[in-house]
Design a protein around this motif. Structure first.
Motif, short mmCIF file in Angstrom:
data_model
loop_
_atom_site.label_atom_id
_atom_site.label_comp_id
_atom_site.label_asym_id
_atom_site.label_seq_id
_atom_site.Cartn_x
_atom_site.Cartn_y
_atom_site.Cartn_z
N ASP A 233 -16.97 -30.42 29.59
CA ASP A 233 -16.65 -30.47 28.16
C ASP A 233 -15.37 -31.24 27.85
O ASP A 233 -14.31 -31.00 28.45
CB ASP A 233 -16.54 -29.05 27.60
N ARG A 234 -15.49 -32.15 26.86
CA ARG A 234 -14.33 -32.93 26.41
C ARG A 234 -14.15 -32.82 24.89
O ARG A 234 -13.52 -33.67 24.27
CB ARG A 234 -14.54 -34.41 26.78
N ARG B 243 -17.58 -20.26 30.46
CA ARG B 243 -16.46 -21.20 30.38
C ARG B 243 -15.41 -20.86 31.44
O ARG B 243 -14.83 -21.75 32.07
CB ARG B 243 -15.85 -21.14 28.98
N GLY B 244 -15.16 -19.58 31.63
CA GLY B 244 -14.19 -19.17 32.63
C GLY B 244 -14.60 -19.58 34.04
O GLY B 244 -13.75 -19.85 34.90
N ARG B 245 -15.92 -19.63 34.26
CA ARG B 245 -16.43 -20.04 35.57
C ARG B 245 -16.59 -21.55 35.69
O ARG B 245 -16.94 -22.06 36.77
CB ARG B 245 -17.77 -19.35 35.83
N GLY B 246 -16.40 -22.27 34.58
CA GLY B 246 -16.59 -23.72 34.61
C GLY B 246 -18.04 -24.11 34.83
O GLY B 246 -18.34 -25.17 35.39
N THR B 247 -18.96 -23.27 34.35
CA THR B 247 -20.39 -23.47 34.60
C THR B 247 -21.00 -24.43 33.58
O THR B 247 -20.72 -24.34 32.39
CB THR B 247 -21.12 -22.11 34.52
N VAL C 189 -26.88 -19.80 27.07
CA VAL C 189 -25.43 -19.73 26.90
C VAL C 189 -24.79 -19.09 28.13
O VAL C 189 -23.76 -19.56 28.64
CB VAL C 189 -25.07 -18.95 25.63
N GLU C 190 -25.37 -18.02 28.61
CA GLU C 190 -24.83 -17.30 29.77
C GLU C 190 -24.72 -18.21 30.99
O GLU C 190 -23.76 -18.10 31.78
CB GLU C 190 -25.72 -16.10 30.08
N GLU C 191 -25.69 -19.10 31.15
CA GLU C 191 -25.70 -19.99 32.31
C GLU C 191 -24.98 -21.31 32.05
O GLU C 191 -25.00 -22.21 32.89
CB GLU C 191 -27.15 -20.23 32.74
N GLY C 192 -24.35 -21.43 30.89
CA GLY C 192 -23.57 -22.61 30.60
C GLY C 192 -24.37 -23.83 30.25
O GLY C 192 -23.87 -24.96 30.32
#
Length: 324
Positions: free
Chosen positions: A229-230, A219-223, A190-193
């Motif tokens: 994500d859609r 999510r804030g980093r767009g990772t 999760v941490e790494e997206g």
């Protein structure tokens, strides 16, 4: 809404806001006064053993595990199903990685999530053959799980670690603090997206909070998944739309099972299909339960979801359209 859904929602409304009671008979939590939510009977148990991948098809949130002492698994739950080759198929708790193969369809980043899970656990020289089967030098690595419960596919729901403290005794109740949880494969993905959050009622609130915070940061980093994500609004005019866009796997699995091969899916048809399943969710810890289907709407060829799927708490997977 079916009579069963109506009955269950009515009971939830009867007991809220003083308590949130999960009507599965086996799992749940209640909140009263100023105390933190508790999960009756929901305790983690440490189990050492080895993760096994050679000849199997692991993905980003599920793989095989062989305990050092098989009797521990049997003693903890008779519901755990041991595979014919002596190991157990695990399901990592609190996360949902992109699907490797759901009725023949594969989501974006599914391979990356699987590879990161295997790397985290310590596998080396991993190869994938043409059929998706893993080959690895050695084929197994030592590690441990902290198991909580069993899902509807009889898989131990667990937190996976490459190593655990010596003080965690095999087969004994283990308190998983947030600090310990951050050293797990679950948290790392999760941490790494590379995985979304997926919350059911039996996950303790402090771990849920750790996952939520890690997901918000990624999510804030767009990772990873957050760059693609859609989920909030996606095109759904053909079955192939589901693999050309990335949506939360909980939505993807339901959409795939609605959009059978050789059919023409529509957003309205998907919403109607969702309405046939009694998926109850709450949108916050003090929120009222609602049907997952009620969060879905249609706009032409677009499916739209109200709110954020990764913040929902699903209340019962036994009647769900979601067969993870």
């Amino acid at each position: 809404m079916s009579d069963l859904c109506t009955w269950r929602v009515a009971l939830f409304h009867r007991f809220l806001p003083g308590a949130i009671l999960v009507l599965t008979g086996l799992r749940g939590f209640a909140q009263t006064g100023e105390t933190e939510p508790k999960i009756p009977g929901a305790q983690f148990y440490c189990i050492r053993g080895q993760f096994e991948i050679d000849g199997y098809r692991p993905d980003g949130d599920s793989l095989r595990f062989r305990p050092n002492d098989p009797d521990i698994m049997t003693a903890l739950s008779s519901a755990y199903v041991r595979k014919k080759d002596g190991n157990y198929q695990l399901r990592l708790l609190g996360i949902d990685a992109p699907e490797m193969n759901c009725e023949g369809l594969r989501q974006p980043l599914a391979g990356e999530a699987r590879d990161r899970l295997l790397e985290f656990l310590g596998f080396k020289e991993v190869r994938v053959d043409d059929s998706g089967v893993i080959r690895s030098t050695g084929g197994a690595v030592r590690g441990a799980i902290c198991a909580l419960d069993v899902d509807h596919q009889d898989r131990p729901l667990c937190i996976a670690f490459s190593a655990v403290p010596d003080a965690w005794a095999d087969g004994e109740p283990t308190l998983i603090e947030p600090e310990s949880f951050t050293k797990s494969a679950n948290f790392t993905l999760v941490e790494e997206g590379l995985a979304y959050p997926l919350f059911y009622d039996y996950l303790q609130p402090d771990i849920r909070e750790s996952i939520t915070e890690a997901a918000a940061d990624a999510r804030g980093r767009g990772t990873g998944v957050w760059g693609l994500d859609r989920t909030a609004s996606f095109e759904f005019a053909t079955r192939s739309d589901l693999v050309e866009q990335l949506v939360h796997p909980a939505v993807f699995r339901r959409a795939v099972r609605y959009a059978k091969p050789d059919t023409t899916p529509t957003p309205a048809g998907f919403a109607a299909w969702m309405g046939k399943h009694c998926d109850l969710v709450i949108e916050s810890i003090d929120g009222k339960p609602t049907r997952f289907a009620d969060l879905v709407s249609c706009d032409g060829t677009q499916v739209k979801l109200r709110g954020e799927v990764w913040n929902l708490v699903f209340l019962d997977e036994s009647e769900s359209g979601d067969q993870r």
